[in-house]
Design a protein around this motif. Structure first.
Motif, mmCIF file in Angstrom:
data_model
loop_
_atom_site.group_PDB
_atom_site.id
_atom_site.type_symbol
_atom_site.label_atom_id
_atom_site.label_comp_id
_atom_site.label_asym_id
_atom_site.label_seq_id
_atom_site.Cartn_x
_atom_site.Cartn_y
_atom_site.Cartn_z
ATOM 1 N N ILE A 1 29.444 26.458 74.208
ATOM 2 C CA ILE A 1 28.663 27.440 73.453
ATOM 3 C C ILE A 1 29.503 28.050 72.338
ATOM 4 N N ASN A 2 28.934 28.082 71.154
ATOM 5 C CA ASN A 2 29.618 28.671 70.012
ATOM 6 C C ASN A 2 29.879 30.153 70.259
ATOM 7 N N ASP A 3 31.023 30.632 69.806
ATOM 8 C CA ASP A 3 31.390 32.032 70.015
ATOM 9 C C ASP A 3 30.468 32.996 69.279
ATOM 10 N N VAL A 4 29.848 32.518 68.198
ATOM 11 C CA VAL A 4 28.939 33.373 67.424
ATOM 12 C C VAL A 4 27.527 33.254 67.986
ATOM 13 N N ILE A 5 26.992 34.357 68.467
ATOM 14 C CA ILE A 5 25.617 34.413 68.960
ATOM 15 C C ILE A 5 24.751 34.981 67.842
ATOM 16 N N VAL A 6 23.787 34.203 67.373
ATOM 17 C CA VAL A 6 22.939 34.632 66.254
ATOM 18 C C VAL A 6 21.867 35.583 66.768
ATOM 19 N N ARG A 7 21.897 36.787 66.242
ATOM 20 C CA ARG A 7 20.975 37.826 66.706
ATOM 21 C C ARG A 7 19.553 37.629 66.172
ATOM 22 N N ASP A 8 18.610 38.164 66.919
ATOM 23 C CA ASP A 8 17.214 38.154 66.491
ATOM 24 C C ASP A 8 17.078 39.074 65.287
ATOM 25 N N THR B 1 19.372 44.232 73.442
ATOM 26 C CA THR B 1 18.699 45.351 74.109
ATOM 27 C C THR B 1 17.750 44.878 75.206
ATOM 28 N N LYS B 2 17.528 43.569 75.298
ATOM 29 C CA LYS B 2 16.623 43.025 76.292
ATOM 30 C C LYS B 2 17.424 42.480 77.479
ATOM 31 N N LYS B 3 17.207 43.063 78.638
ATOM 32 C CA LYS B 3 17.949 42.618 79.823
ATOM 33 C C LYS B 3 17.734 41.134 80.125
#
Length: 352
Positions: free
Chosen positions: A287-294, A268-270
């Motif tokens: 870069i790993n395909d999985v982006i770990v969300r906050d 949600t943060k530009k």
């Protein structure tokens, strides 16, 4: 020595089913893999999941393991505060709960990984990896088994903890071939390390001689970065360190490479989206395909006032988005680092 009793006992059938790779419904799974006196809410420990996976893969529990070093994952960053320890601790937990025997090594004098599993370095007698490396360098018995703290029963998840005394690495200055100190420990204690399916080292942020010894021991460095300007800028520092190692140590089997995990991403943060685009442009294949969300649950992992409740998100909030990202990330690392239960032949496990 004060020992902390952890409350985590295992995962429920639905998650155990996914982690074992069982092809069936939760009801079928419970029916096939539980004791007669278990109820529908039975928990599955890491050791039970390993036993189930070995049955599914038709691996005999007494099958001899080769005396060789398992895959080594060194978590690294040039900047603190990116969640490197969170990634190390959570992926280590997930690997263990997927049936792999895991050794975690806290290579950071701050001891954050140590505290994550309820061990207080201020009140407990710690033998850290720096002590072990020093003994190996001096041809002294390392007594490495005495340094290990069991986290899960059956050797499924063990930890070599750390404390602030590790920061004094001045002994390395006068050590012959000092950059190879960790490699020397691994080679000297290969029989000990070979009992594990994977070793994860959580190294300190920034550049230090101790951190360099960990980097030299691995082939694929796991760099954790957040989608923020300072963190991305720090990647240049890490890239420079890697280049220096590859230039200075040309006798290695292969050049040291970097695999990047993006952590603490908020879609949600530009600015986060812009920085993620920058990362993808700069490192398109790393870069790993999985982006770990906050996820706020990562902040709830450790309570300094009640360390017995400390634990990873996968243990405390297994149905959360944070746990989901960790599970998906761990699955990619299993393939990337070739982590296997059975070492009879490469490719002998189709779905691990």
């Amino acid at each position: 020595m004060t020992m902390v009793t952890r409350t985590f006992q295992g995962v429920k059938a639905k998650l155990a089913l996914e982690l074992t790779g069982f092809n069936g419904t939760p009801k079928m799974f419970r029916s096939k893999f539980r004791d007669a006196d278990d109820n529908v809410h039975a928990l599955y420990s890491a050791r039970q999941i390993r036993e189930i996976r070995m049955k599914l893969l038709d691996i005999h529990p007494d099958h001899p393991r080769p005396v060789k070093l398992p895959p080594l994952i060194v978590d690294r960053t040039a900047k603190g505060g990116v969640g490197k320890t969170t990634i190390a601790g959570n992926t280590g937990t997930c690997l263990a709960l997927s049936g792999y025997k895991v050794l975690l090594i806290d290579g950071d004098p701050q001891g954050t990984l140590t505290g994550l599993f309820g061990i207080n370095p201020l009140t407990e007698n710690i033998t850290h990896v720096g002590d072990l490396m020093k003994r190996a360098a001096r041809n002294e018995p390392t007594r490495i088994s005495d340094a290990v703290r069991p986290i899960y029963e059956g050797g499924m998840l063990d930890l070599i903890p750390a404390d602030i005394t590790m920061a004094n690495d001045s002994w390395l200055i006068g050590t012959l071939n000092r950059e190879q100190a960790f490699v020397r420990l691994l080679e000297e204690e290969v029989a000990f390390f070979s009992q594990y399916d994977v070793i994860i080292v959580d190294s300190a942020p920034g550049s230090s001689l101790l951190a360099t010894t960990f980097m030299l021991a691995c082939k694929l460095l796991l760099a954790v970065v957040t989608p923020e300007p300072h963190s991305i800028a720090a990647m240049d520092v890490l890239a420079s360190n890697v280049h220096e190692i590859n230039s200075a140590f040309k006798n290695r089997d292969a050049n040291l490479e970097v695999h990047i995990v993006v952590n603490k991403y908020n879609q949600t943060k530009k600015p986060h989206n812009d920085m993620l685009a920058t990362l993808l442009a700069q490192y398109p294949s790393r870069i790993n395909d999985v982006i770990v969300r906050d996820f706020v649950g990562f902040l709830r992992e450790a309570d300094p006032n009640n360390t017995s409740t400390n634990g990873t998100v996968l243990e405390k909030e297994p149905n959360s988005v944070g746990a989901r990202d960790i599970i998906d990330l761990t699955k990619t690392l299993i393939k990337r680092y070739d982590i296997r239960l059975d070492y009879r032949a490469a490719g002998s496990e189709a779905t691990v």
